[in-house]
Design a protein around this motif. Structure first.
Motif, PDB file in Angstrom:
ATOM      1  N   PHE A   1       0.836  -1.195   0.000  1.00  0.00           N
ATOM      2  CA  PHE A   1       0.000   0.000   0.000  1.00  0.00           C
ATOM      3  C   PHE A   1       0.871   1.245   0.000  1.00  0.00           C
ATOM      4  O   PHE A   1       0.659   2.168  -0.789  1.00  0.00           O
ATOM      5  N   PHE A   2       1.870   1.277   0.885  1.00  0.00           N
ATOM      6  CA  PHE A   2       2.741   2.444   0.952  1.00  0.00           C
ATOM      7  C   PHE A   2       3.609   2.580  -0.296  1.00  0.00           C
ATOM      8  O   PHE A   2       3.878   3.690  -0.754  1.00  0.00           O
ATOM      9  N   GLU A   3       4.022   1.469  -0.862  1.00  0.00           N
ATOM     10  CA  GLU A   3       4.794   1.546  -2.100  1.00  0.00           C
ATOM     11  C   GLU A   3       3.927   2.058  -3.252  1.00  0.00           C
ATOM     12  O   GLU A   3       4.411   2.802  -4.098  1.00  0.00           O
ATOM     13  N   ALA A   4       2.656   1.685  -3.251  1.00  0.00           N
ATOM     14  CA  ALA A   4       1.740   2.190  -4.273  1.00  0.00           C
ATOM     15  C   ALA A   4       1.529   3.701  -4.090  1.00  0.00           C
ATOM     16  O   ALA A   4       1.425   4.438  -5.075  1.00  0.00           O
ATOM     17  N   MET A   5       1.467   4.147  -2.848  1.00  0.00           N
ATOM     18  CA  MET A   5       1.360   5.586  -2.589  1.00  0.00           C
ATOM     19  C   MET A   5       2.575   6.310  -3.161  1.00  0.00           C
ATOM     20  O   MET A   5       2.450   7.382  -3.749  1.00  0.00           O
ATOM     21  N   LEU A   6       3.727   5.719  -2.964  1.00  0.00           N
ATOM     22  CA  LEU A   6       4.967   6.324  -3.417  1.00  0.00           C
ATOM     23  C   LEU A   6       4.999   6.399  -4.947  1.00  0.00           C
ATOM     24  O   LEU A   6       5.479   7.372  -5.517  1.00  0.00           O
ATOM     25  N   ALA A   7       4.451   5.379  -5.591  1.00  0.00           N
ATOM     26  CA  ALA A   7       4.429   5.338  -7.052  1.00  0.00           C
ATOM     27  C   ALA A   7       3.288   6.158  -7.646  1.00  0.00           C
ATOM     28  O   ALA A   7       3.199   6.317  -8.848  1.00  0.00           O
TER      29      ALA A   7
END
Length: 60
Positions: free
Chosen positions: A50-56
């Motif tokens: 989830f946090f990596e998707a936010m970053l992307a």
């Protein structure tokens, strides 16, 4: 609650993702049944993704 997530800086988001990944790996070495370890690992990986998707930029 979601507004709090969107006010994070990219470095804070990256740190959260890394912490959840580390927690996921740690869950694999806990002394519990394989099923419980797998469930806990998956839960932490969902949070990390989830946090990596936010970053992307994938979470809106």
């Amino acid at each position: 609650m979601l507004t709090r997530f969107f006010s994070l800086t990219p470095s804070e988001i990256q740190n959260k993702a890394q912490r959840h990944r580390a927690r996921a790996i740690a869950q694999l070495s806990k002394k519990s049944s394989l099923k419980v370890r797998h469930e806990r690992y998956n839960a932490e990986m969902i949070r990390a993704r989830f946090f990596e998707a936010m970053l992307a930029g994938g979470v809106q």
